[in-house]
Design an enzyme around this catalytic site. Structure first.
Site, mmCIF file in Angstrom:
data_model
loop_
_atom_site.group_PDB
_atom_site.id
_atom_site.type_symbol
_atom_site.label_atom_id
_atom_site.label_comp_id
_atom_site.label_asym_id
_atom_site.label_seq_id
_atom_site.Cartn_x
_atom_site.Cartn_y
_atom_site.Cartn_z
ATOM 1 C CB CYS A 2 17.368 25.038 -65.476
ATOM 2 S SG CYS A 2 17.680 25.950 -63.958
ATOM 3 C CG LEU A 51 11.288 26.213 -62.795
ATOM 4 C CD1 LEU A 51 10.152 27.079 -63.073
ATOM 5 C CD2 LEU A 51 10.851 24.728 -62.676
ATOM 6 N N GLY A 78 19.046 21.126 -61.826
ATOM 7 C CA GLY A 78 19.040 19.906 -60.746
ATOM 8 C C GLY A 78 18.861 20.635 -59.547
#
Length: 610
Positions: A2, A51, A78
């Site tokens: 992200c 994402l 992460g």
């Protein structure tokens, strides 16, 4: 993966700054194309671009959670690889969960353990947590710095983001570069000093550090480092331990709700991860390799790249039954991508080494959302010439930078007279070497090997990880790096240097650990670097681009560099610069491409040099 960003200011109502956080968050849309959200309260405003890899519904961010009537808010970039272990521990401590996302485990870990939560995490991450009751902001970055996190402290508050562009989008942050930033760019580049953001006033949270920001100020703390300890295992026991650690790291990193693939060059590192993934991944494994237009026609063998990759890729594909994708980039595509590679980094980088990777990641993203890559094995296991060549391992200074004098000569009179590249580079080198954690029983040879390993971990590896993060995330592809698993890094740190060259080969102990996993001709293949183009068309195109700069009287590059030196470079197709700019990279047309990127960066970002 992200993109995260935020702005903390204690003397104003941050709920009025929605348009500013939207602008900052929009710059990170490539890192998170699936979802974009914000959070604001009295003193803090967060932005998040997502994402989606795990738990589409349950992993939404910014994430809020309350415990004992206290509110905590998280933005996170992460992957946590020990999510299930930590969730189980937290449930025993009385916590409940509404999702199966690692995001909620990260936030709950902080609620339970405070700043020490990072010591329990196995993963790659950069995150920020706002504690509303205490009015404090906590930021953290993973141990090896796989995920980025930049920040600046200004009169308008504390501002942070995954990439420099998020900070530069803020109205109070200007693209100013002063002398120390220039020294980093031109004496150490494409590396950066740990913690440096190049732009004036911007810093990067160092790997393995956390930061607390409150009304009382900010405080940074290191929470992890390698530690020197006696290594008492036999060589056989050591190779078995490494085999287990590599296998466990690769297996952990296959967890995803989206398709997973691997980079496959036919080299030792990518082949090892592919072999493990082919065995452990429950679906058909897609693998990817990159080459360049007509490279089979123009490839020239040398000591650093003795052969091409395809024979070894074919061996791996046939042995493990992967669905392999041979991707070949044209010279036009390679050249055209140089611009976007600068936009991905917000800085000049590694020229076509960047632009080819960016193009390649876009190809992989057409099928997969996650990919495993072999970065970090060379730095951890001693795969480069400077780990074993006497002239390089005993050199005072960064062994991959031999061009300081030549770099200096490219500068114009103003900077050639006023900045001392060699002195600056030596200062940074000594700072790092002096921090090296030795073992009590290390002799001089082992101490020097550890110094070289520490240099590589903090500089060379950090450069490659930055490249991989920016180029992959620009393509909205999540790339994981199992060789950067901190448990593996900790163990290998104390393995004797002679064992790392077991059998007289670079990364020898890793090869020994992988016996029976890989075909022998792949297992014992000499290390090859990331491929580059040998096509004369690329030289022609980059010379034309440099001549185009030279034809403009007001080219930004002139503010830093000597036009006569640039002209000489263009006339020789880059050959007048006799020493590789960085390691064995960026010579000839690659150097012309780098300087073109510098000019494009100065122009596009409207950089002010002070």
């Amino acid at each position: 993966m992200c993109g995260i960003t935020g702005w903390l200011q204690f003397n104003k109502d941050m709920k009025q700054e929605q348009s500013e956080i939207n602008k900052m968050t929009n710059t990170l849309r490539y890192r998170g194309p699936d979802e974009q959200n914000t959070y604001s309260s009295k003193h803090i405003i967060f932005g998040h671009s997502r994402l989606i890899v795990i738990d589409p519904a349950g992993g939404k961010q910014p994430m809020l959670k309350e415990r004992n009537q206290k509110r905590y808010v998280l933005v996170y970039n992460g992957e946590l690889y020990n999510t299930d272990v930590l969730r189980s521990q937290l449930k025993k401590a009385g916590h409940t969960f509404s999702s199966h996302s690692d995001t909620e485990v990260v936030l709950t870990s902080y609620i339970e353990w405070g700043s020490s939560c990072v010591e329990k995490m196995n993963g790659i991450f950069a995150f920020a947590i706002w504690d509303e009751e205490n009015e404090s902001l906590f930021l953290a970055r993973d141990r090896l710095g796989v995920k980025p996190l930049f920040y600046t402290e200004t009169k308008n508050g504390f501002i942070f983001g995954s990439e420099l562009k998020a900070l530069l989008a803020h109205r109070s942050v200007k693209p100013i570069v002063k002398e120390e930033g220039l020294l980093d760019l031109f004496s150490l580049g494409p590396s950066r000093t740990p913690g440096s953001g190049i732009y004036d006033g911007i810093s990067e949270l160092k790997p393995a550090h956390v930061m607390n920001v409150s009304k009382q100020g900010s405080k940074m703390t290191r929470y992890w480092n390698v530690q020197g300890k006696p290594h008492n295992a036999t060589a056989e026991e050591t190779s078995e331990a490494i085999r287990t650690l590599v296998y466990q790291a690769a297996k952990r990193q296959l967890i995803s709700d989206k398709p997973v693939s691997t980079f496959l060059s036919g080299g030792l590192d990518s082949s090892a991860l592919t072999a493990i993934a082919a065995q452990e991944y429950e679906k058909e494994l897609h693998t990817y390799s990159i080459d360049y237009e007509d490279n089979e026609k123009y490839f020239k063998s040398n000591d650093y790249q003795p052969d091409s990759d395809q024979t070894y890729i074919d061996k791996m594909r046939n042995t493990f039954g992967t669905q392999h994708h041979y991707e070949s980039i044209t010279i036009e595509e390679l050249t055209d991508s140089l611009k976007e590679a600068v936009l991905a980094r917000d800085l000049p980088g590694m020229a076509d080494i960047d632009s080819s990777l960016l193009w390649f990641c876009k190809k992989i993203k057409q099928q997969a959302v996650v990919a495993l890559s072999g970065e970090c094995a060379d730095e951890i296991f001693g795969g480069y010439p400077w780990f074993y060549r006497e002239d390089l391992i005993n050199k005072t200074g960064f062994p991959w930078i031999s061009s300081l004098n030549e770099r200096h000569q490219l500068l114009n009179d103003k900077y050639r007279k006023n900045i001392n590249m060699e002195e600056y580079a030596l200062k940074r080198y000594r700072e790092t070497v002096n921090e090296t954690p030795y073992s009590p029983n290390d002799n001089e040879k082992e101490k020097r090997h550890k110094e070289m390993s520490y240099l590589n971990m903090n500089w060379f590896m950090a450069t490659l990880l930055e490249r991989k993060d920016r180029m992959s995330m620009r393509a909205s592809l999540e790339v994981r790096v199992p060789f950067a698993d901190h448990e593996l890094v900790e163990y290998v740190w104390n393995v004797p240097s002679d064992w790392k060259r077991w059998g007289g080969k670079e990364k020898g102990i890793l090869r020994k650990a992988l016996e029976g996993i890989l075909p022998d001709d792949v297992l014992y293949r000499k290390k090859n670097p990331y491929p580059k183009t040998h096509h004369p068309k690329y030289t022609t195109m980059m010379t034309e681009k440099m001549n185009d700069i030279l034809s403009k009287n007001e080219a930004p590059l002139y503010e830093l560099m000597d036009p006569s030196q640039l002209k000489k470079l263009a006339e020789s197709n880059g050959a007048s610069f006799k020493v590789p700019w960085f390691g064995q990279l960026m010579t000839g047309p690659q150097l012309l491409a780098y300087l073109w990127q510098v000019n494009y960066w100065l122009e596009t970002y409207q950089v002010t040099i002070k």
